[in-house]
Design an enzyme around this catalytic site. Structure first.
Site, short mmCIF file in Angstrom:
data_model
loop_
_atom_site.label_atom_id
_atom_site.label_comp_id
_atom_site.label_asym_id
_atom_site.label_seq_id
_atom_site.Cartn_x
_atom_site.Cartn_y
_atom_site.Cartn_z
CG HIS C 197 21.41 40.24 8.48
ND1 HIS C 197 21.58 39.69 9.72
CD2 HIS C 197 20.69 39.36 7.77
CE1 HIS C 197 20.96 38.51 9.77
NE2 HIS C 197 20.42 38.29 8.59
N GLY C 206 18.14 37.12 11.82
CA GLY C 206 18.59 36.35 12.97
C GLY C 206 19.86 35.58 12.70
CG LEU C 232 17.85 40.86 15.30
CD1 LEU C 232 19.13 41.54 15.72
CD2 LEU C 232 17.79 39.42 15.80
CG ASP C 233 18.87 41.07 11.64
OD1 ASP C 233 19.84 41.83 11.81
OD2 ASP C 233 18.89 39.87 11.93
CB ALA C 234 13.18 45.04 11.55
#
Lengths: 288, 288, 288, 288
Positions: C197, C206, C232-234
């Protein structure tokens, strides 16, 4: 934090070392809370550091040391140590006129971050007396000759040695002391004397490193914390770091920016040393 | 991006330089989109770099150069340049067997990040031919003697020079070329030849810097992008960076970690050079 | 490098774990060449990773696994693994239009730094086919809907899953894939899918993180390599790094500078994963 | 260092701005020793900061300000300033119980690195009185309510404001003050109040950022120096930095490592502010 025993050991590598040490500890119920192992393939040397909860063992540090001696002997180690974190580390600082490292260490002690017994500050200049004493730490001024009077230099170092030895320190920190330590004093302080050099060694050893750095036009300046050995600025390196500079930085800006790195590098190096995390092998260090 | 004219100039410092240049530009409606100024207090030298929107001026780069020559002359500058960003920069790469810098630069060109006219790759070994040609770039293999046959070495460099000159390149990039450039070639390529050295200079100049770094036990390894000059690894430094290593890193790990720094430092240095951001003064650089 | 067996294990902490594992290995003559131990005091969980020389044991990986199962069972571990470094790691890359991470990984494979079996690249856009195939790697284009056609999206992911599973990969790398992986696919790929990311998470999760970073005026931009999880992205973070930016950097400059960090962070994270150095516990990682 | 006049200005971008300012200065013989220019292409705003040798101008700062007002007016600037470096900067520090930032700033003042008029330290807790007074700086203890008594809170802030205003400070530094500044006080201190937040914002705003960072499993922790605005931890960022952490670092280790970054980030941010290097535009800063 509950007390811990710290075992460090270096020995020739072979199979079964981890098992031998771990079994010895397990036999007595030793609870390992932190363990580091390292093998250096070039020299075939094995290194370990282990922290054991003191209250998990049925005996104290002296008996642990005695019992572990047999294990270390079996492993062929001539280079091992057992220490007790409940013994507060005694530290002596050697300074000159520049106060940034002293201020920094005093602040770390005052704020509780560096929990050591700061026994004394020895200055070859009286300038830093007031701030040292304001922190409740004794300050000794030992005047050094301004020229090259070898007898006076020897005499001054003799006095410094006597003051240092009176405290039996775990660490003797040259926090910008700015004098070259004579070989016999290096010998006496071997493994206990840490210097902070204001460059990223081996670049710019010796005097005025920031000015050397400026002249060469480097884009980073750094600092190095290393053990003091007879060869100037050539001892085993414990910690280093750098910070970015550019063409807008005059030599005096490099000095200013570099000082922040000196403070941090010294603080990290000292902490690692006092926690028995640094094992020296030839000219290199293992820092667990 | 719309085209811009870039003016760089170095001259003795005095009052009114900024006004002189800015007024000259303003007189013709020049719209400055980026401006850098620097005075070096030690040498009393003034440096500037200005980007002007090409469409804000009523003339082209040739006339700007001609008109600006009078300004530069007035200011006593013998070291100024006017360039046009719409002229794509021609680049020639010199490589050997190690491909990481080449792969990296080819990737940057392919992804559009580095918008240059990559004219040719010259290798003293054929290994990197396939990947170069897969990117549509011509590859020339110029064999070098494996021993110390000076005539063969001179002959090989003669061929390299001829190939390079045929492209009239803005930058000649020694991307791990691993041969010492003869003084007369350094002279010919002065200010255009960039080298990437795999250490944080001035530490570990010369051969096998990672192995030198390992032996010294440093805690950071780095890379340096510098202009090539006759004195080995001693040219003006454009960019440097470092990455952390520790006792778990063998020399081969240092090589691997260092390569990431080499790639980035070379890419940054090359970009700065191609955008006319680097002004050399004695052995130091101003990088706007 | 001679083959090694890698054992990783997580279990509730108690005394004697190190001794138990080390004695098991010593009993069979196992030569430990690298060992990492960690206890998380908050969760009371113990983690270890050990590398043993394969030729020091009298049996192969299958038998080691079988025998070690009893040790792991005794220690209450449900989360252990034994692998063999001589089994080349199979990797599948998922990409879209932006090629910098792909170029970087292909270059690392080509230069021998990343010694993996790169089985396939799957693109939701055909743009990166040529460069992939130039490196001798199969490229599959799986078109995704440009709008929000859930059936088409599901269908496309169905095809990607099938392609991926055909390779039974150790790692599925989302190298700027730019599609949100559906929960059931996350489940299927759990512990094997890595994402890069382009921000220092948890900041700017995001879309368009560099533009978010620009708008907030931060002075550093970064990248994060993490395991893909349904949120998401976690997912658990494997590696992160940052680079400095300032007011002269437009959002496009942040993109460019950030890409260098993305490439390095992904390469480091992937290497750690493939060498079985990453142990996940809850939402955090231990990276030996 | 000889005295300098510092001009900062923001205005809509157009051609001729540099020429207008430089010509104004040249006309009076002004010797520019440092000049920064920046155009923000997104907002079309132009920023500059110039340092002029005071002894090169035939008038003092008051007349320079008066004369420059006409130039600024012409350029449509409502956001410009002229200051004199010979006026020592007055600083007030706000602290609570944690002393690391205070120790650091006091050390910088004592060692001459930070040449400011440190007027007072205001603590919402008496703990840091002794060290403050040992440095010869007045300490004021203003007790705050431990609960949520809004009247008591308002009353305490009223007292702080009165103490602060009595010194007419150039900078009000919240060195880990740990109270939320009410909106009307933010208003009053706008552009003069700097906070050090112990995270890399926007991650982990609010309370206990290191514990938030630990829970998320990040691999870097950081600090942010920003202007205080009514929205908590959302003011324009002046400076940020980070340091690496890993799984061996408990939340308390993150606190310790992060403090070194807090100290440096605050010192850098404060220096930039006091040298008039920071221009705020919307929520972003230009730091020359």
């Amino acid at each position: 934090m509950p007390s811990r025993f710290v075992i460090t050991l270096g020995c020739p590598d072979r199979t079964g070392i981890v098992a031998r040490i771990a079994s010895f500890l397990a036999e007595w119920g030793g609870w390992i809370v932190e363990a580091g192992y390292h093998t250096d393939p070039e020299t075939g040397w094995f290194f370990t550091r282990q922290e054991v909860r003191a209250d998990s063992l049925p005996f104290g540090v002296a008996e642990l040391r005695e019992r572990f001696a047999r294990v270390a002997d079996e492993l062929g180690s001539t280079n091992w140590r057992v220490s007790d974190t409940s013994e507060r580390r005694r530290v002596v600082l050697l300074v000159s006129k520049e106060g940034h490292c002293l201020h920094d260490l005093l602040g770390r002690v005052a704020s509780g971050e560096l929990d050591v017994d700061l026994r004394a500050v020895i200055g070859n200049h009286p300038r830093l007396r007031a701030i040292t004493e304001a922190h409740g730490v004794p300050f000794h001024h030992v005047p050094f000759p301004s020229g090259t009077d070898q007898d006076a230099e020897d005499g001054a170092f003799h006095e410094v040695r006597a003051l240092v030895e009176g405290h039996d320190p775990h660490a003797i920190v040259l926090a910008r002391f700015m004098r070259i330590v004579p070989p016999e004093v290096c010998e006496e302080w071997a493994g206990r004397a840490l210097n902070i050099h204001h460059s990223f060694l081996p670049s710019f050893a010796g005097a005025r490193p920031y000015h050397q750095a400026y002249a060469r036009g480097v884009k980073l300046v750094g600092a190095t914390c290393h053990y003091v050995t007879p060869e100037l600025d050539a001892g085993p390196i414990i910690e280093q770091d750098v910070t970015r500079v550019d063409h807008t930085d005059a030599a005096t800006d490099m000095v200013r920016k570099g000082r922040d790195i000196e403070k941090i590098v010294l603080a990290r190096g000292l902490r690692a040393h006092l926690e028995d995390r640094v094992l020296v092998h030839d000219k290199r260090t293992v820092v667990f």
